[in-house]
Design an enzyme around this catalytic site. Structure first.
Site, PDB file in Angstrom:
ATOM      1  N   ASP A 257     -16.279  -3.265  15.978  1.00  0.00           N
ATOM      2  CA  ASP A 257     -15.613  -4.275  14.993  1.00  0.00           C
ATOM      3  C   ASP A 257     -15.798  -4.359  13.736  1.00  0.00           C
ATOM      4  OD1 ASP A 257     -14.039  -4.931  17.475  1.00  0.00           O
ATOM      5  OD2 ASP A 257     -15.431  -6.763  17.970  1.00  0.00           O
TER       6      ASP A 257
ATOM      7  N   ASP B 218      25.981 -12.848 -14.597  1.00  0.00           N
ATOM      8  CA  ASP B 218      25.862 -11.573 -13.926  1.00  0.00           C
ATOM      9  C   ASP B 218      25.064 -11.953 -12.486  1.00  0.00           C
ATOM     10  OD1 ASP B 218      25.773 -10.211 -16.212  1.00  0.00           O
ATOM     11  OD2 ASP B 218      23.650 -10.435 -16.856  1.00  0.00           O
TER      12      ASP B 218
ATOM     13  N   GLY C 267      20.504  -1.356  -6.183  1.00  0.00           N
ATOM     14  CA  GLY C 267      21.235  -0.964  -4.960  1.00  0.00           C
ATOM     15  C   GLY C 267      22.525  -1.060  -5.833  1.00  0.00           C
TER      16      GLY C 267
END
Length: 525
Positions: A36, A290, A425
């Site tokens: 751990d 825009d 994109g």
């Protein structure tokens, strides 16, 4: 128990480590097996901190289970106190050690140390990391202030007037491994200072036990992260009368609402009301021509409750997106997220399974994903732009530069992080359309310079191209067909030409006239 590759939250003792590591003069003794100790890497690798967490592990092994593990706990507690000399000691156990039931907190309290000891009982099999951080912070405050709250009168938020000083606030909730917490604190302190408000204590991040004892010197509390600080703020309100803010200053509108809420609670006049909206570039862009391209973009949001709810408000109210998915992995914030989703007429997704989130993402068909590092991987597989807005995060989401999410500068950062993937994109989409056009020239010199080389020739590719050229040459465009094609906008003309030729080939037509073009348009829709 569920086997998974990824998890949104660790066990609650990781949350306790976050709080302990955020503070000074505090040490955390964790009863845990050797495996751990991985949590150290979260702070050194992801948070990129120059020092390891103030945590001592008992690191028991299998062979120790046949003996007295309680003595191992006592020895480690004694060594930690002597070596690190903390002013407050936290004692707890990991999920594995919880099964042994050694009760390390009770053992520590019986050892006679003259420092405050906070016994952390964190149920590892029913709670998660954020709950562990919240509970740890609450127990520290309660332990250090329980005697003082009985000695003071209820705090009046407007007492700064009678005391003849500037109003003071506490900023509660920021921790290490939180999403941009360090930068958020700087931004909020700057905003408060501009309004004539001083910061009394920031906690847990950067605070000490002495600072926790000074919390009651402030007039109100600012709850920056509800997952971490809301329970503590409620306790301070109930026992000390300290009011706290509930608005999270992420986004322009929420930042303005936050400033109004602080002024209202302090009864402090707001003098620069008209200047507030000019502090960030996001409102200007939202009003520009825009931004029309972004209006109505479908966005899917998933993260911790604080950031997911704030992101949904920004997406809908400030950028004009359509929110098609909203969810959280934080069950403590499920009620608030469901309410936010109801306002958007969608159903909230409450889950800690990244596979369920990915499945919901597919069904929603978004154009932008706002989520954690898990959603970044899922969005990449689905070919969708993504921006990380919440923990869990990776090292790339902990920038060395100043990059808050809250306040005016936070709105600028969000604007960049969300809008740029969509604009890139658009660029790829335009290139994909233009490359089919007559005017598009694919042979221009590459931006890579003279080192760029063409791919090696392939005989199969050449043969396929040759066959395609033969087929194209066998189809004749008549004058009426050419005339009609020139009427098509140039940015889609290439696609129309290609589709019409495919249609003519499929129908076995030797030539293309204006009627053929109309038929092809009707066929492809």
């Amino acid at each position: 128990m569920e086997l998974t590759l990824w998890t949104y939250e660790g066990p609650p003792h990781v949350g306790a480590m976050r709080v302990a590591s955020s503070m000074k003069d505090i040490h955390y003794v964790l009863h845990a097996p050797q495996g751990d100790t991985y949590a150290d890497l979260l702070f050194t690798m992801i948070e990129r901190r120059g020092q390891r967490p103030p945590v001592t592990y008992t690191t028991f092994q299998a062979r120790d289970l046949g003996g007295d593990t309680a003595e191992l706990v006592k020895r480690n507690i004694t060594e930690a106190v002597e070596r690190f000399k903390p002013k407050t000691l936290l004692v707890g156990e990991s999920c594995t050690a919880e099964l042994i039931q050694d009760q390390p907190g009770a053992l520590a309290k019986g050892m006679g140390f003259d420092i405050p000891i906070v016994n952390l009982e964190l149920p590892a099999y029913s709670k998660k990391e954020n709950w562990g951080a919240s509970e740890t912070f609450y127990q520290i405050i309660r332990t250090l202030l329980k005697d003082k709250v009985n000695e003071i009168d209820k705090i009046n938020p407007q007492r700064w007037k009678s005391l003849g000083r500037r109003p003071k606030v506490n900023i509660l909730g920021p921790t290490l491994l939180g999403f941009r917490c360090r930068d958020d604190v700087i931004e909020i302190q700057r905003i408060l200072s501009e309004q004539g408000i001083d910061t009394n204590v920031v906690a847990p991040l950067g605070s000490s036990p002495e600072d926790i004892e000074r919390l009651i010197d402030a007039d109100i509390n600012v709850c920056l992260y509800h997952e971490i600080a809301e329970i503590s703020c409620e306790w301070l309100k109930r026992n000390c009368g300290m009011e706290y803010t509930t608005t999270i200053p992420i986004g322009i509108k929420n930042t303005i609402n936050f400033i109004h809420e602080v002024h209202e609670k302090l009864d402090l006049p707001l003098t620069n009301k008209g200047e507030l909206e000019n502090k960030s570039k996001l409102p200007w862009y939202s009003k520009s021509v825009d931004s029309n391209y972004l209006t109505g973009k479908r966005v899917f949001i998933f993260g911790d409750g604080t950031h997911a709810i704030a992101a949904a408000k920004i997406a809908k109210d400030e950028l004009g997106f359509e929110v098609v998915g909203l969810g959280t992995y934080s069950r403590e914030m499920a009620r608030q997220v469901r309410a936010a989703a109801k306002d958007l007429n969608i159903e909230a997704l409450i889950t800690n399974s990244y596979l369920e989130v990915e499945d919901a993402m597919k069904k929603a068909s978004p154009e932008l994903v706002l989520g954690t590092q898990m959603e970044r991987h899922s969005a990449k597989r689905l070919g969708i732009p993504c921006s990380v807005i919440s923990t869990p995060m990776h090292v790339q989401d902990v920038p060395a530069r100043y990059s808050p999410q809250m306040g005016w500068e936070g709105a600028n950062v969000i604007f960049d992080d969300w809008v740029h993937p969509l604009m890139m994109g658009l660029e790829e989409h335009l290139i994909d359309m233009f490359k089919h056009d007559f005017e598009f020239v694919d042979g221009h010199q590459s931006h890579l310079g003279h080192t760029a080389t063409n791919a090696p020739d392939n005989k199969e590719t050449k043969q396929a191209q040759s066959n395609m050229n033969i087929q194209e040459k066998s189809i004749l465009w008549t004058e009426s067909g050419k005339a009609e094609l020139t009427k098509v906008p140039f940015f889609v003309r290439g696609k129309v030409k290609s589709n019409t030729e495919k249609y003519a080939l499929s129908k076995g037509l030797p030539e293309i006239n204006d009627e053929t073009l109309y038929d092809a348009k009707a066929f492809f829709g």
